[in-house]
Motif scaffolding. Structure first.
Motif, PDB file in Angstrom:
ATOM      1  N   LYS A   1      18.279  -8.486 -53.645  1.00 45.37           N
ATOM      2  CA  LYS A   1      18.814  -7.447 -54.518  1.00 45.37           C
ATOM      3  C   LYS A   1      19.750  -8.092 -55.533  1.00 45.37           C
ATOM      4  O   LYS A   1      20.288  -9.174 -55.312  1.00 45.37           O
ATOM      5  N   LEU A   2      19.962  -7.400 -56.619  1.00 45.82           N
ATOM      6  CA  LEU A   2      20.854  -7.909 -57.660  1.00 45.82           C
ATOM      7  C   LEU A   2      22.267  -8.059 -57.129  1.00 45.82           C
ATOM      8  O   LEU A   2      22.976  -9.008 -57.470  1.00 45.82           O
ATOM      9  N   SER A   3      22.690  -7.151 -56.253  1.00 46.99           N
ATOM     10  CA  SER A   3      24.052  -7.195 -55.729  1.00 46.99           C
ATOM     11  C   SER A   3      24.277  -8.369 -54.788  1.00 46.99           C
ATOM     12  O   SER A   3      25.416  -8.722 -54.510  1.00 46.99           O
ATOM     13  N   GLU A   4      23.197  -8.997 -54.291  1.00 43.85           N
ATOM     14  CA  GLU A   4      23.358 -10.124 -53.382  1.00 43.85           C
ATOM     15  C   GLU A   4      23.709 -11.418 -54.117  1.00 43.85           C
ATOM     16  O   GLU A   4      24.383 -12.277 -53.565  1.00 43.85           O
ATOM     17  N   PHE A   5      23.237 -11.587 -55.340  1.00 46.64           N
ATOM     18  CA  PHE A   5      23.563 -12.830 -56.037  1.00 46.64           C
ATOM     19  C   PHE A   5      24.399 -12.621 -57.289  1.00 46.64           C
ATOM     20  O   PHE A   5      24.742 -13.579 -57.971  1.00 46.64           O
ATOM     21  N   MET A   6      24.761 -11.374 -57.586  1.00 49.16           N
ATOM     22  CA  MET A   6      25.626 -11.128 -58.733  1.00 49.16           C
ATOM     23  C   MET A   6      26.506  -9.922 -58.422  1.00 49.16           C
ATOM     24  O   MET A   6      26.004  -8.845 -58.142  1.00 49.16           O
ATOM     25  N   THR A   7      27.810 -10.125 -58.441  1.00 46.63           N
ATOM     26  CA  THR A   7      28.762  -9.062 -58.142  1.00 46.63           C
ATOM     27  C   THR A   7      29.583  -8.782 -59.396  1.00 46.63           C
ATOM     28  O   THR A   7      30.096  -9.706 -60.024  1.00 46.63           O
ATOM     29  N   PHE A   8      29.699  -7.506 -59.743  1.00 48.49           N
ATOM     30  CA  PHE A   8      30.487  -7.103 -60.903  1.00 48.49           C
ATOM     31  C   PHE A   8      31.757  -6.404 -60.419  1.00 48.49           C
ATOM     32  O   PHE A   8      31.685  -5.495 -59.601  1.00 48.49           O
TER      33      PHE A   8
ATOM     34  N   LEU B   1      23.110 -19.079 -55.981  1.00 50.24           N
ATOM     35  CA  LEU B   1      22.696 -17.736 -56.391  1.00 50.24           C
ATOM     36  C   LEU B   1      23.746 -16.715 -55.997  1.00 50.24           C
ATOM     37  O   LEU B   1      23.429 -15.620 -55.546  1.00 50.24           O
ATOM     38  N   SER B   2      25.013 -17.064 -56.157  1.00 49.40           N
ATOM     39  CA  SER B   2      26.101 -16.149 -55.818  1.00 49.40           C
ATOM     40  C   SER B   2      27.158 -16.249 -56.911  1.00 49.40           C
ATOM     41  O   SER B   2      27.884 -17.230 -56.989  1.00 49.40           O
ATOM     42  N   ASN B   3      27.221 -15.238 -57.754  1.00 47.49           N
ATOM     43  CA  ASN B   3      28.140 -15.244 -58.883  1.00 47.49           C
ATOM     44  C   ASN B   3      28.981 -13.979 -58.869  1.00 47.49           C
ATOM     45  O   ASN B   3      28.516 -12.918 -58.478  1.00 47.49           O
ATOM     46  N   THR B   4      30.217 -14.104 -59.313  1.00 43.51           N
ATOM     47  CA  THR B   4      31.108 -12.957 -59.443  1.00 43.51           C
ATOM     48  C   THR B   4      31.514 -12.853 -60.903  1.00 43.51           C
ATOM     49  O   THR B   4      31.995 -13.822 -61.488  1.00 43.51           O
ATOM     50  N   ILE B   5      31.325 -11.668 -61.477  1.00 39.45           N
ATOM     51  CA  ILE B   5      31.681 -11.426 -62.874  1.00 39.45           C
ATOM     52  C   ILE B   5      32.762 -10.362 -62.891  1.00 39.45           C
ATOM     53  O   ILE B   5      32.559  -9.252 -62.404  1.00 39.45           O
ATOM     54  N   ILE B   6      33.922 -10.723 -63.428  1.00 38.31           N
ATOM     55  CA  ILE B   6      35.053  -9.799 -63.514  1.00 38.31           C
ATOM     56  C   ILE B   6      35.222  -9.408 -64.975  1.00 38.31           C
ATOM     57  O   ILE B   6      35.415 -10.264 -65.838  1.00 38.31           O
ATOM     58  N   ILE B   7      35.124  -8.100 -65.245  1.00 36.90           N
ATOM     59  CA  ILE B   7      35.247  -7.589 -66.606  1.00 36.90           C
ATOM     60  C   ILE B   7      36.514  -6.747 -66.662  1.00 36.90           C
ATOM     61  O   ILE B   7      36.650  -5.788 -65.910  1.00 36.90           O
ATOM     62  N   GLU B   8      37.420  -7.115 -67.550  1.00 30.45           N
ATOM     63  CA  GLU B   8      38.647  -6.340 -67.748  1.00 30.45           C
ATOM     64  C   GLU B   8      38.519  -5.562 -69.049  1.00 30.45           C
ATOM     65  O   GLU B   8      38.328  -6.138 -70.117  1.00 30.45           O
ATOM     66  N   VAL B   9      38.592  -4.241 -68.928  1.00 28.97           N
ATOM     67  CA  VAL B   9      38.385  -3.345 -70.062  1.00 28.97           C
ATOM     68  C   VAL B   9      39.737  -2.919 -70.599  1.00 28.97           C
ATOM     69  O   VAL B   9      40.589  -2.463 -69.838  1.00 28.97           O
TER      70      VAL B   9
END
Length: 161
Positions: free
Chosen positions: A77-84, A116-124
């Protein structure tokens, strides 16, 4: 004039003969002679075949690795290798003239925890609350609801008088 035409034809014949002259090679140096006057160098063919086999093996391995990667990506799943993670920035308490505030800019941080494990932190950024907008149009009237419970019976008051 006749002399120029003959000279031109002679030059053309020499050019034709020069470009269509057969190439003669030393037959002692190249003993492998094919039936159609084409010389074959067996050692060169062997080197070429080894190179093409190695290239083909590398290409096959690369295609197999790409197929494995594609199947792994399709199975996860997308949530397994990329976390927002999305966060709101705090608005500035006091605005200073001429000073650019960091809370007015989007910021994105990407961190890798594995292949295949990335964390993306977006500050709005959150700005200053503006004036309310105009009221919207009145919607359609809904259906009539059910009758509510009946209250206690007792003194009717002025109705009976």
């Amino acid at each position: 004039m006749f002399f120029l035409i003959v000279l031109f034809i002679l030059i053309m014949c020499l050019i034709y003969y020069y470009f269509h002259l057969p190439i003669k090679e030393n037959l002692v140096a190249t003993p492998n002679l094919a039936a159609s006057n084409v010389f074959i160098n067996q050692q060169s063919d062997y080197v070429d075949s080894v190179y093409l086999n190695q290239y083909s093996e590398k290409l096959t391995n690369l295609m197999n690795q790409l197929n494995n990667l594609r199947s792994n990506l399709n199975e996860t799943k997308l949530s397994e290798f990329m976390t927002f993670n999305c966060k709101y920035k705090t608005p500035p308490s006091v605005e200073l003239i001429g000073v650019q505030n960091n809370s007015d800019i989007f910021s994105v941080d990407v961190s890798s925890n594995g292949p295949l494990s990335n964390t993306i932190i977006i500050e709005v950024p959150v700005g200053i609350k503006g004036p309310p907008g105009p009221p919207g149009n009145t919607g359609e009237k809904g259906e009539t609801g059910d009758v509510g419970p009946i209250g206690e019976t007792g003194n009717c008051g002025n109705v009976l008088q």
